[in-house]
Design a protein around this motif. Structure first.
Motif, PDB file in Angstrom:
ATOM      1  N   PRO A  26       0.814  -1.221   0.000  1.00 21.50           N
ATOM      2  CA  PRO A  26       0.000   0.000   0.000  1.00 21.50           C
ATOM      3  C   PRO A  26       0.844   1.265   0.000  1.00 21.50           C
ATOM      4  CG  PRO A  26       0.022  -0.991   2.178  1.00 21.50           C
ATOM      5  CD  PRO A  26       0.715  -1.955   1.266  1.00 21.50           C
ATOM      6  N   ALA A  27       0.251   2.315  -0.493  1.00 21.99           N
ATOM      7  CA  ALA A  27       0.828   3.657  -0.502  1.00 21.99           C
ATOM      8  C   ALA A  27      -0.358   4.611  -0.603  1.00 21.99           C
ATOM      9  CB  ALA A  27       1.775   3.829  -1.695  1.00 21.99           C
ATOM     10  N   PRO A  28      -0.161   5.892  -0.347  1.00 21.39           N
ATOM     11  CA  PRO A  28      -1.289   6.829  -0.483  1.00 21.39           C
ATOM     12  C   PRO A  28      -1.979   6.730  -1.847  1.00 21.39           C
ATOM     13  CG  PRO A  28       0.540   7.887   0.622  1.00 21.39           C
ATOM     14  CD  PRO A  28       1.048   6.556   0.167  1.00 21.39           C
ATOM     15  N   TYR A  50      -3.554  -7.314   2.318  1.00 26.19           N
ATOM     16  CA  TYR A  50      -2.461  -6.709   3.082  1.00 26.19           C
ATOM     17  C   TYR A  50      -3.021  -5.738   4.128  1.00 26.19           C
ATOM     18  CZ  TYR A  50       2.162  -4.489   3.732  1.00 26.19           C
ATOM     19  OH  TYR A  50       3.338  -4.029   4.243  1.00 26.19           O
ATOM     20  N   LEU A  51      -3.905  -4.848   3.685  1.00 22.50           N
ATOM     21  CA  LEU A  51      -4.447  -3.834   4.580  1.00 22.50           C
ATOM     22  C   LEU A  51      -5.372  -4.442   5.624  1.00 22.50           C
ATOM     23  CD1 LEU A  51      -5.144  -1.089   1.903  1.00 22.50           C
ATOM     24  CD2 LEU A  51      -3.470  -0.934   3.753  1.00 22.50           C
ATOM     25  N   ARG A  52      -6.161  -5.443   5.222  1.00 26.75           N
ATOM     26  CA  ARG A  52      -7.084  -6.070   6.166  1.00 26.75           C
ATOM     27  C   ARG A  52      -6.332  -6.869   7.226  1.00 26.75           C
ATOM     28  NH1 ARG A  52     -12.236  -7.606   3.288  1.00 26.75           N
ATOM     29  NH2 ARG A  52     -12.728  -5.458   3.848  1.00 26.75           N
ATOM     30  N   ALA A  53      -5.190  -7.437   6.835  1.00 32.30           N
ATOM     31  CA  ALA A  53      -4.377  -8.155   7.817  1.00 32.30           C
ATOM     32  C   ALA A  53      -3.828  -7.189   8.862  1.00 32.30           C
ATOM     33  CB  ALA A  53      -3.229  -8.882   7.109  1.00 32.30           C
ATOM     34  N   GLU A  54      -3.530  -5.961   8.446  1.00 34.61           N
ATOM     35  CA  GLU A  54      -3.038  -4.956   9.391  1.00 34.61           C
ATOM     36  C   GLU A  54      -4.154  -4.441  10.294  1.00 34.61           C
ATOM     37  OE1 GLU A  54      -1.127  -1.910   7.048  1.00 34.61           O
ATOM     38  OE2 GLU A  54       0.840  -2.826   7.426  1.00 34.61           O
ATOM     39  N   ASP A  55      -5.369  -4.316   9.712  1.00 32.17           N
ATOM     40  CA  ASP A  55      -6.498  -3.792  10.490  1.00 32.17           C
ATOM     41  C   ASP A  55      -7.789  -4.347   9.899  1.00 32.17           C
ATOM     42  OD1 ASP A  55      -8.483  -2.348  11.802  1.00 32.17           O
ATOM     43  OD2 ASP A  55      -7.281  -0.519  11.892  1.00 32.17           O
ATOM     44  N   GLY A 114      -4.204   7.669   6.187  1.00 33.52           N
ATOM     45  CA  GLY A 114      -4.921   6.424   6.435  1.00 33.52           C
ATOM     46  C   GLY A 114      -5.695   5.902   5.253  1.00 33.52           C
ATOM     47  N   ALA A 115      -5.607   6.605   4.113  1.00 30.24           N
ATOM     48  CA  ALA A 115      -6.339   6.183   2.917  1.00 30.24           C
ATOM     49  C   ALA A 115      -5.372   5.666   1.856  1.00 30.24           C
ATOM     50  CB  ALA A 115      -7.166   7.334   2.355  1.00 30.24           C
ATOM     51  N   THR A 116      -5.752   4.557   1.216  1.00 27.75           N
ATOM     52  CA  THR A 116      -5.019   4.021   0.073  1.00 27.75           C
ATOM     53  C   THR A 116      -5.939   4.105  -1.133  1.00 27.75           C
ATOM     54  OG1 THR A 116      -3.744   2.465   1.431  1.00 27.75           O
ATOM     55  CG2 THR A 116      -3.923   1.980  -0.917  1.00 27.75           C
ATOM     56  N   VAL A 117      -5.546   4.890  -2.117  1.00 31.25           N
ATOM     57  CA  VAL A 117      -6.359   5.075  -3.316  1.00 31.25           C
ATOM     58  C   VAL A 117      -5.714   4.297  -4.463  1.00 31.25           C
ATOM     59  CG1 VAL A 117      -7.291   6.725  -4.991  1.00 31.25           C
ATOM     60  CG2 VAL A 117      -7.165   7.333  -2.553  1.00 31.25           C
ATOM     61  N   VAL A 118      -6.445   3.328  -4.976  1.00 31.18           N
ATOM     62  CA  VAL A 118      -5.947   2.498  -6.079  1.00 31.18           C
ATOM     63  C   VAL A 118      -6.590   2.977  -7.370  1.00 31.18           C
ATOM     64  CG1 VAL A 118      -5.788   0.164  -7.018  1.00 31.18           C
ATOM     65  CG2 VAL A 118      -5.658   0.524  -4.542  1.00 31.18           C
TER      66      VAL A 118
END
Length: 344
Positions: A26-28, A50-55, A114-118
């Motif tokens: 992830p990145a901004p 990846y992000l869900r595993a972190e939170d 806190g946001a990842t924009v794909v």
């Protein structure tokens, strides 16, 4: 009179990290570029995991860049009351609206914490180039995941090999070749087949396992027909052809597979380079060069040219040029297996 030399503009290089679609992070801003949808979907899913595993409280939102309502991007990236991380998946950037383009470029200056924009851009158009250029110049602290088209046999082979390597699953080279041949025209189905074998088969995967699962595929039957005909085994080739047709094989991909092998033989013929060097130059695998060289034993430029012409004629016939596609296939097999004109 003095002339001024014309300068070719230098190719702009990306200033942001380039990540593999198999290992996204992830990145901004995450730009997923290129036409290969299978890889793009894997990259997006990998980011979500990846992000869900972190939170586990991750909020996921989907936005269409081509059907965009003003203010949506800021709305879905804004921090919530409890500060959950946000993943925003934006599709259709290659056909984005003017409103989205304006807001997305502006967003790069102030990405939300806190946001990842794909951002998914297939490369089908130059629409959104201003946004892509800004991201690649480093605005927004982004990364890029390139998903180039997978078209060549060697690319499909690498893709499938990567599926098993990533899963730490061993597959015999011959089994891998058979699997790739079985799904030569559909990367989505190839990916699904790899995942099925990975999940269903305990231990190492051999050629017999692949044959048991996918031996009935049209393309696999086609290469069996082609191999026996090229080897001059006329009777076996006709039997293989009839078996393929009785199993529901479509004549069009049958001819395409046979023509593909003949073209590879033609590309390899006459070259004395090592298999590795020639494979690299032609965009093939070492084993493809070795196989083509074995297939070329007993062939001349004249007979190979005749076979390629016969394949071109058969291609026209099975696509509507003839009322009898089975006869067109049998005629092609006869020319290849006998290395002689039909009826000659």
């Amino acid at each position: 009179m003095a002339t001024t030399a014309r300068r070719t503009p230098a190719k702009t290089r990306s200033a942001i990290p380039q990540l593999s679609w198999r290992a996204p992070q992830p990145a901004p801003i995450v730009l997923i570029s290129g036409p290969e949808e299978v890889c793009a979907e894997r990259a997006t899913a990998g980011l979500r995991e990846y992000l869900r595993a972190e939170d586990p409280s991750l909020e996921v939102s989907d936005v269409r860049a081509d059907d965009y309502a003003a203010g949506t991007l800021l709305g879905v990236t804004a921090p919530s009351l409890f500060g959950e991380p946000r993943l925003v998946r934006v599709s259709g950037v290659e056909k984005c609206s003017d409103t989205f383009l304006t807001e997305a470029v502006s967003y790069l200056s102030h990405p939300q914490e806190g946001a990842t924009v794909v951002l998914r851009h297939t490369g089908a158009s130059v629409r959104g180039k201003k946004l892509l250029d800004a991201i690649r110049a480093g605005e927004g602290g982004g990364v890029e995941i390139a998903c180039p088209a997978i078209k060549r046999d060697s690319d499909r082979f690498d893709f499938a090999a990567g599926e098993f390597s990533t899963a730490r699953k061993r597959i015999a080279p011959a089994a891998l070749r058979t699997l790739v041949s079985a799904f030569a025209d559909d990367l989505t189905e190839l990916a699904a087949a790899c995942q099925q074998l990975i999940s269903d088969v305990p231990g190492d995967i051999g050629e017999q396992t692949v044959e048991r699962y996918y031996g009935g595929r049209v393309e696999t039957s086609a290469f069996t027909v082609a191999d026996t005909a090229i080897a001059g085994r006329y009777g076996d080739a006709l039997i293989a052809l009839r078996h393929a047709l009785s199993s529901g094989a479509d004549p069009v991909p049958l001819v395409a597979a046979i023509a593909s092998k003949l073209r590879t033989m033609a590309r390899v013929a006459g070259h004395r380079e090592s298999s590795g060097a020639l494979a690299a130059r032609l965009g093939l695998k070492d084993w493809q060069v070795d196989r083509a060289r074995r297939d070329l034993v007993g062939w001349s430029d004249a007979t190979l040219g005749m076979a390629i012409q016969a394949a071109a004629r058969a291609d026209v016939d099975v696509k509507g040029g003839s009322r009898d596609s089975v006869f067109a296939l049998e005629r092609l097999i006869t020319v290849i297996a006998t290395k002689a004109p039909f009826g000659g």
